[in-house]
Design a protein around this motif. Sequence first.
Motif, PDB file in Angstrom:
ATOM      1  N   GLN A  41       0.802  -1.207   0.000  1.00  0.00           N
ATOM      2  CA  GLN A  41       0.000   0.000   0.000  1.00  0.00           C
ATOM      3  C   GLN A  41       0.844   1.271   0.000  1.00  0.00           C
ATOM      4  O   GLN A  41       0.360   2.348  -0.313  1.00  0.00           O
ATOM      5  N   HIS A  42       2.135   1.141   0.409  1.00  0.00           N
ATOM      6  CA  HIS A  42       2.958   2.342   0.526  1.00  0.00           C
ATOM      7  C   HIS A  42       3.697   2.665  -0.761  1.00  0.00           C
ATOM      8  O   HIS A  42       4.483   3.597  -0.798  1.00  0.00           O
ATOM      9  N   GLN A  43       3.478   1.890  -1.829  1.00  0.00           N
ATOM     10  CA  GLN A  43       4.191   2.125  -3.076  1.00  0.00           C
ATOM     11  C   GLN A  43       3.247   2.089  -4.261  1.00  0.00           C
ATOM     12  O   GLN A  43       2.279   1.330  -4.259  1.00  0.00           O
ATOM     13  N   PRO A  44       3.548   2.864  -5.313  1.00  0.00           N
ATOM     14  CA  PRO A  44       2.796   2.725  -6.557  1.00  0.00           C
ATOM     15  C   PRO A  44       3.215   1.429  -7.253  1.00  0.00           C
ATOM     16  O   PRO A  44       4.189   0.796  -6.883  1.00  0.00           O
ATOM     17  N   GLY A  45       2.469   1.061  -8.268  1.00  0.00           N
ATOM     18  CA  GLY A  45       2.810  -0.147  -8.992  1.00  0.00           C
ATOM     19  C   GLY A  45       4.101   0.001  -9.777  1.00  0.00           C
ATOM     20  O   GLY A  45       4.607   1.092  -9.992  1.00  0.00           O
ATOM     21  N   GLY A  46       4.623  -1.136 -10.224  1.00  0.00           N
ATOM     22  CA  GLY A  46       5.845  -1.119 -11.018  1.00  0.00           C
ATOM     23  C   GLY A  46       7.065  -1.452 -10.194  1.00  0.00           C
ATOM     24  O   GLY A  46       6.996  -1.576  -8.979  1.00  0.00           O
ATOM     25  N   PRO A  47       8.216  -1.627 -10.838  1.00  0.00           N
ATOM     26  CA  PRO A  47       9.426  -2.036 -10.130  1.00  0.00           C
ATOM     27  C   PRO A  47       9.991  -0.933  -9.239  1.00  0.00           C
ATOM     28  O   PRO A  47       9.775   0.253  -9.468  1.00  0.00           O
ATOM     29  N   SER A  48      10.703  -1.370  -8.210  1.00  0.00           N
ATOM     30  CA  SER A  48      11.459  -0.465  -7.345  1.00  0.00           C
ATOM     31  C   SER A  48      12.939  -0.642  -7.654  1.00  0.00           C
ATOM     32  O   SER A  48      13.337  -1.613  -8.309  1.00  0.00           O
ATOM     33  N   ARG A  49      13.775   0.272  -7.162  1.00  0.00           N
ATOM     34  CA  ARG A  49      15.215   0.123  -7.366  1.00  0.00           C
ATOM     35  C   ARG A  49      15.972   0.545  -6.114  1.00  0.00           C
ATOM     36  O   ARG A  49      15.548   1.440  -5.377  1.00  0.00           O
ATOM     37  N   ILE A  50      17.077  -0.142  -5.887  1.00  0.00           N
ATOM     38  CA  ILE A  50      18.021   0.226  -4.835  1.00  0.00           C
ATOM     39  C   ILE A  50      19.315   0.610  -5.532  1.00  0.00           C
ATOM     40  O   ILE A  50      19.934  -0.209  -6.223  1.00  0.00           O
ATOM     41  N   VAL A  51      19.715   1.860  -5.374  1.00  0.00           N
ATOM     42  CA  VAL A  51      20.915   2.380  -6.031  1.00  0.00           C
ATOM     43  C   VAL A  51      22.098   2.227  -5.076  1.00  0.00           C
ATOM     44  O   VAL A  51      22.003   2.563  -3.894  1.00  0.00           O
ATOM     45  N   VAL A  52      23.211   1.728  -5.604  1.00  0.00           N
ATOM     46  CA  VAL A  52      24.409   1.458  -4.808  1.00  0.00           C
ATOM     47  C   VAL A  52      25.591   2.174  -5.444  1.00  0.00           C
ATOM     48  O   VAL A  52      25.778   2.100  -6.663  1.00  0.00           O
ATOM     49  N   GLY A  53      26.395   2.842  -4.626  1.00  0.00           N
ATOM     50  CA  GLY A  53      27.509   3.626  -5.157  1.00  0.00           C
ATOM     51  C   GLY A  53      28.806   2.850  -5.303  1.00  0.00           C
ATOM     52  O   GLY A  53      29.885   3.461  -5.296  1.00  0.00           O
ATOM     53  N   PHE A  54      28.713   1.537  -5.453  1.00  0.00           N
ATOM     54  CA  PHE A  54      29.894   0.695  -5.588  1.00  0.00           C
ATOM     55  C   PHE A  54      29.685  -0.313  -6.718  1.00  0.00           C
ATOM     56  O   PHE A  54      28.540  -0.612  -7.069  1.00  0.00           O
ATOM     57  N   PRO A  55      30.770  -0.842  -7.279  1.00  0.00           N
ATOM     58  CA  PRO A  55      30.628  -1.863  -8.316  1.00  0.00           C
ATOM     59  C   PRO A  55      30.026  -3.148  -7.742  1.00  0.00           C
ATOM     60  O   PRO A  55      30.002  -3.342  -6.522  1.00  0.00           O
ATOM     61  N   PRO A  56      29.534  -4.040  -8.592  1.00  0.00           N
ATOM     62  CA  PRO A  56      29.011  -5.318  -8.118  1.00  0.00           C
ATOM     63  C   PRO A  56      30.079  -6.132  -7.384  1.00  0.00           C
ATOM     64  O   PRO A  56      31.267  -6.046  -7.689  1.00  0.00           O
TER      65      PRO A  56
ATOM     66  N   GLY B  73      30.917  -6.181  -3.968  1.00  0.00           N
ATOM     67  CA  GLY B  73      31.322  -5.769  -2.636  1.00  0.00           C
ATOM     68  C   GLY B  73      30.211  -5.984  -1.615  1.00  0.00           C
ATOM     69  O   GLY B  73      29.093  -6.388  -1.947  1.00  0.00           O
ATOM     70  N   SER B  74      30.516  -5.704  -0.349  1.00  0.00           N
ATOM     71  CA  SER B  74      29.552  -5.976   0.718  1.00  0.00           C
ATOM     72  C   SER B  74      28.287  -5.126   0.575  1.00  0.00           C
ATOM     73  O   SER B  74      27.178  -5.610   0.843  1.00  0.00           O
ATOM     74  N   ASN B  75      28.411  -3.859   0.138  1.00  0.00           N
ATOM     75  CA  ASN B  75      27.227  -3.022  -0.043  1.00  0.00           C
ATOM     76  C   ASN B  75      26.341  -3.564  -1.164  1.00  0.00           C
ATOM     77  O   ASN B  75      25.115  -3.609  -1.029  1.00  0.00           O
ATOM     78  N   ASP B  76      26.959  -3.980  -2.241  1.00  0.00           N
ATOM     79  CA  ASP B  76      26.210  -4.542  -3.365  1.00  0.00           C
ATOM     80  C   ASP B  76      25.528  -5.846  -2.959  1.00  0.00           C
ATOM     81  O   ASP B  76      24.356  -6.077  -3.284  1.00  0.00           O
ATOM     82  N   ILE B  77      26.234  -6.694  -2.232  1.00  0.00           N
ATOM     83  CA  ILE B  77      25.658  -7.969  -1.797  1.00  0.00           C
ATOM     84  C   ILE B  77      24.476  -7.730  -0.866  1.00  0.00           C
ATOM     85  O   ILE B  77      23.424  -8.377  -0.983  1.00  0.00           O
ATOM     86  N   ALA B  78      24.616  -6.784   0.070  1.00  0.00           N
ATOM     87  CA  ALA B  78      23.512  -6.472   0.976  1.00  0.00           C
ATOM     88  C   ALA B  78      22.307  -5.938   0.207  1.00  0.00           C
ATOM     89  O   ALA B  78      21.153  -6.290   0.508  1.00  0.00           O
ATOM     90  N   ALA B  79      22.561  -5.091  -0.792  1.00  0.00           N
ATOM     91  CA  ALA B  79      21.460  -4.541  -1.586  1.00  0.00           C
ATOM     92  C   ALA B  79      20.734  -5.642  -2.341  1.00  0.00           C
ATOM     93  O   ALA B  79      19.491  -5.655  -2.411  1.00  0.00           O
ATOM     94  N   ARG B  80      21.470  -6.572  -2.914  1.00  0.00           N
ATOM     95  CA  ARG B  80      20.843  -7.662  -3.672  1.00  0.00           C
ATOM     96  C   ARG B  80      20.070  -8.607  -2.755  1.00  0.00           C
ATOM     97  O   ARG B  80      19.032  -9.161  -3.133  1.00  0.00           O
ATOM     98  N   LEU B  81      20.576  -8.788  -1.553  1.00  0.00           N
ATOM     99  CA  LEU B  81      19.873  -9.614  -0.579  1.00  0.00           C
ATOM    100  C   LEU B  81      18.539  -8.965  -0.201  1.00  0.00           C
ATOM    101  O   LEU B  81      17.498  -9.624  -0.159  1.00  0.00           O
ATOM    102  N   LEU B  82      18.567  -7.653   0.072  1.00  0.00           N
ATOM    103  CA  LEU B  82      17.327  -6.942   0.363  1.00  0.00           C
ATOM    104  C   LEU B  82      16.379  -6.949  -0.842  1.00  0.00           C
ATOM    105  O   LEU B  82      15.164  -7.144  -0.685  1.00  0.00           O
ATOM    106  N   ALA B  83      16.915  -6.735  -2.024  1.00  0.00           N
ATOM    107  CA  ALA B  83      16.084  -6.694  -3.226  1.00  0.00           C
ATOM    108  C   ALA B  83      15.357  -8.023  -3.430  1.00  0.00           C
ATOM    109  O   ALA B  83      14.162  -8.057  -3.770  1.00  0.00           O
ATOM    110  N   GLU B  84      16.067  -9.111  -3.198  1.00  0.00           N
ATOM    111  CA  GLU B  84      15.466 -10.438  -3.359  1.00  0.00           C
ATOM    112  C   GLU B  84      14.285 -10.627  -2.415  1.00  0.00           C
ATOM    113  O   GLU B  84      13.188 -11.030  -2.823  1.00  0.00           O
ATOM    114  N   HIS B  85      14.475 -10.319  -1.142  1.00  0.00           N
ATOM    115  CA  HIS B  85      13.438 -10.572  -0.150  1.00  0.00           C
ATOM    116  C   HIS B  85      12.322  -9.528  -0.186  1.00  0.00           C
ATOM    117  O   HIS B  85      11.153  -9.873   0.006  1.00  0.00           O
ATOM    118  N   LEU B  86      12.673  -8.265  -0.420  1.00  0.00           N
ATOM    119  CA  LEU B  86      11.635  -7.243  -0.515  1.00  0.00           C
ATOM    120  C   LEU B  86      10.792  -7.440  -1.772  1.00  0.00           C
ATOM    121  O   LEU B  86       9.582  -7.186  -1.767  1.00  0.00           O
TER     122      LEU B  86
END
Length: 320
Positions: free
Chosen positions: A25-40, A42-55
Amino acid sequence: MKQLLVRLGLAALATLPLAAPAQPQHQPGGPSRIVVGFPPGGSNDIAARLLAEHLGRKWGHAVIVENRPGGNTSIASTTVAAAEGDGRTLLLTPPSSMIIESTLRPSAFDPNRDLVPVSGVASVPYVLVTNASVPAATLGEFVSYARSQPGKINYGWANPGMRIASEIFAKTTGTEMVAVGYKGASQSVPALLGNEVQMLLLDAAPVVGLIKTGRLKALAVSTPARTAVLPDVPTMREGGIQFDWTGFMALYAPKGTPRTVVEQIHADVAEVLARPDVASRLVAVGADAKALPPADLRQYMEREGKRIQDVLRSGAFKLD
């Protein structure tokens, strides 16, 4: 006849499509994105992909990770700051990177002005490691050794956070060491192994394996309490040094994102991070799950901002 009708009814139900996950209910339809300031990778990228998968599963639509490296994460930060505040664009970044960038170039970007804190994601313990040849088995022995060798011990740094943490450590311990800059852990860790530098104070992920095999010595972690990433390594405080430095990953949204949206996203992130499989996957990349609420994340930013800005503005060194 009645039994026939029941059978027909059940057969009809079986042909109905399974219900899809409810649209959040808190989002409009369509895909969401998590922007990361590091290349694929690294730990920040891995954490983002983990969240993206579950969210993505929780929200019922795709959550895409978009890597926008460069400019000490400023490219990613400004990308999200310019996005619509509808809850579909999030930034995952270390707060320290934004603080450093906004201190060095205050007119270009201000995280307090341009972004809204959403949720903590994970704390990233820093560990002080030395070359195996350094004659110190404990933190206290290393500090004594460094004090007896002013200007003769090199420490490596590969990002602004490492440099500032190392300078604060040196100031706290009354040691004088020479800073040697590298372009990443892929350079600084081999430099330590080759004894080009004798010490690194860095996030644990790149060196956990080397510590466990005995190729590097871990003398202390800089977290207030011991960490699940390196449970047998004492803290700086246990070694008698009043010094804390913890890396952090956090989520931010564009300014103007409604408070109700921010709070719901935080609740969803917190629920995901509480799952044992998610927490264990973060530990594997050197991070401890930590879902700080938005208000606590803002307070963390204020505390760390003051400490980092004091160091940068002191003129004790120039951050190249």
